[in-house]
Design an enzyme around this catalytic site. Structure first.
Site, PDB file in Angstrom:
ATOM      1  N   LEU A  75      47.758  65.162  66.081  1.00 48.77           N
ATOM      2  CA  LEU A  75      47.319  65.351  64.699  1.00 48.77           C
ATOM      3  C   LEU A  75      46.854  64.021  64.137  1.00 48.77           C
ATOM      4  CD1 LEU A  75      50.372  67.494  63.499  1.00 48.77           C
ATOM      5  CD2 LEU A  75      48.215  68.323  64.440  1.00 48.77           C
ATOM      6  N   GLY A 123      42.423  58.123  64.258  1.00 45.99           N
ATOM      7  CA  GLY A 123      43.842  57.838  64.148  1.00 45.99           C
ATOM      8  C   GLY A 123      44.640  58.416  65.296  1.00 45.99           C
ATOM      9  N   CYS A 124      45.772  59.009  64.957  1.00 45.51           N
ATOM     10  CA  CYS A 124      46.690  59.527  65.970  1.00 45.51           C
ATOM     11  C   CYS A 124      46.082  60.645  66.812  1.00 45.51           C
ATOM     12  CB  CYS A 124      47.974  60.017  65.303  1.00 45.51           C
ATOM     13  SG  CYS A 124      48.942  58.711  64.506  1.00 45.51           S
ATOM     14  N   ALA A 125      45.066  61.319  66.300  1.00 41.69           N
ATOM     15  CA  ALA A 125      44.426  62.402  67.053  1.00 41.69           C
ATOM     16  C   ALA A 125      43.439  61.880  68.082  1.00 41.69           C
ATOM     17  CB  ALA A 125      43.719  63.361  66.102  1.00 41.69           C
TER      18      ALA A 125
END
Length: 364
Positions: free
Chosen positions: A348, A143-145
């Site tokens: 994160l 994902g965003c990480a």
């Protein structure tokens, strides 16, 4: 210390102002929420002005099967990925000469918004003249990480192979996961926040003479990295996979988690490098949303001015999952930063997890 030599991006061809997406969301959700006008304030409060999408707005008003969505993902991921790689390898802003794809030793492909076997980087290697021996490392589900994680893994590769040149390619077409029949508040928030974007970074090992390629006085070198998983936090963010596709899981508690969990995490990381938070001068942070950016500032007790670059990307592109942090990094690559200054790259993601990198600008 491996160096980040160049960054390139590719924006999809359909920009939308936030005012247009507000009208789209109102038309879609107004019969399901009695307080729709109040809920729609999230579009304005999020401070996003523009986002880019793989399709025109009318496409999202129609029903699409998981196969249709994924076929579109593969098509556009290859198209945009080729453009982002070319931009990165030929970016005159950071490079004094073009770098041939044949010179690339490994490519890390990062995504969480579509599926492909063979993976997207293999398809791209049949278009661009990569060496057939280029190592392929697809990474899915962070994902965003994912963008920060890709940089960390490329850093480790270059430590093991100091003569290597490595690409990190992030392709996130978040809009293709949009579920028009999902009437949850998570979907409403996601509709206000996520956009499509593609970014690519080039990392080189220590045995390569940076001055032979770079046009910059200093470049960021990666000194150290840290991956952290919060136990028993699978429900904070991610996907709920259903027959019609991917449904967003997005906890309202994320800003509070950031406020309480992030600071000790970063302090432990810096302590291991014999550093304090006060010695960090630059923050290359993934802007998950305006509340997350505010939580960064509160948790770390730093000025909001240190997050201006992240806010700029959020305002003009929205949250593009893993690709976003490389958009922020590109803004730093274009700055004149003195030798020895320190920064943190941070993102994160699902797990719940964090990826943190310590970077130092160097003339070497």
């Amino acid at each position: 210390m491996p160096s980040i030599l160049s960054v390139g991006t590719c924006n999809p061809e359909n920009p939308l102002r936030q005012a247009e997406t507000v009208e789209f969301a109102k038309e879609l959700f107004e019969h399901d929420f009695s307080n729709i006008d109040r809920l729609l304030r999230v579009f304005q409060n999020g401070q996003i002005q523009t986002r880019y999408f793989a399709n025109e707005l009318k496409w999202y008003k129609e029903d699409h099967s998981l196969q249709e969505r994924n076929d579109r993902f593969i098509e556009k991921a290859v198209e945009y990925g080729v453009k982002a790689i070319n931009h990165c390898m030929n970016n005159e802003r950071y490079l004094q000469r073009k770098i041939a794809t044949e010179e690339i030793d490994a490519i890390y492909f990062v995504s969480s918004t579509g599926f492909s076997t063979p993976s997207i980087e293999a398809r791209i290697m049949n278009i661009l003249p990569f060496s057939p021996h280029t190592k392929r490392v697809p990474i899915w589900g962070l994902g965003c990480a994912g963008g920060a994680s890709g940089l960390s893994r490329a850093h480790e590769y270059c430590l093991a192979y100091p003569s290597a040149k490595v690409l990190v390619l992030c392709v996130e077409l978040c809009s293709l996961t949009f579920q028009k029949n999902d009437r949850s508040k998570s979907n409403l928030i996601g509709t206000s926040l996520f956009g499509d974007g593609v970014s690519c970074a080039l990392i080189i090992g220590d045995d390569i003479d940076r001055h032979h390629y770079s046009s910059q006085v200093t470049s960021p070198k990666i000194r150290a990295t840290q991956s952290t998983l919060m136990p028993d936090s699978e429900d904070v963010m991610g996907w709920d996979v259903k027959n019609s596709g991917l449904y967003v899981v997005f906890s309202k508690d994320i800003p509070n988690i950031v406020k309480t969990w992030l600071r000790p995490n970063i302090l432990k990381f810096l302590q291991g490098q014999n550093l304090t938070l006060e010695q960090i001068q630059h923050y290359v942070t993934h802007p998950g949303g305006i509340k997350v950016l505010n939580a960064y500032a509160d948790s770390l007790s730093i000025s909001e001015s240190l997050l201006e670059d992240s806010l700029h990307i959020l305002q003009h592109f929205g949250n593009m999952s893993s690709a976003t942090v490389l958009y922020v990094l590109e803004r730093f690559m274009g700055k004149t930063i003195d030798e020895g200054e320190l920064g943190i790259v941070m993102a994160l993601g699902p797990g719940f997890s964090s990826e943190i990198l310590l970077i130092e600008w160097s003339k070497e």
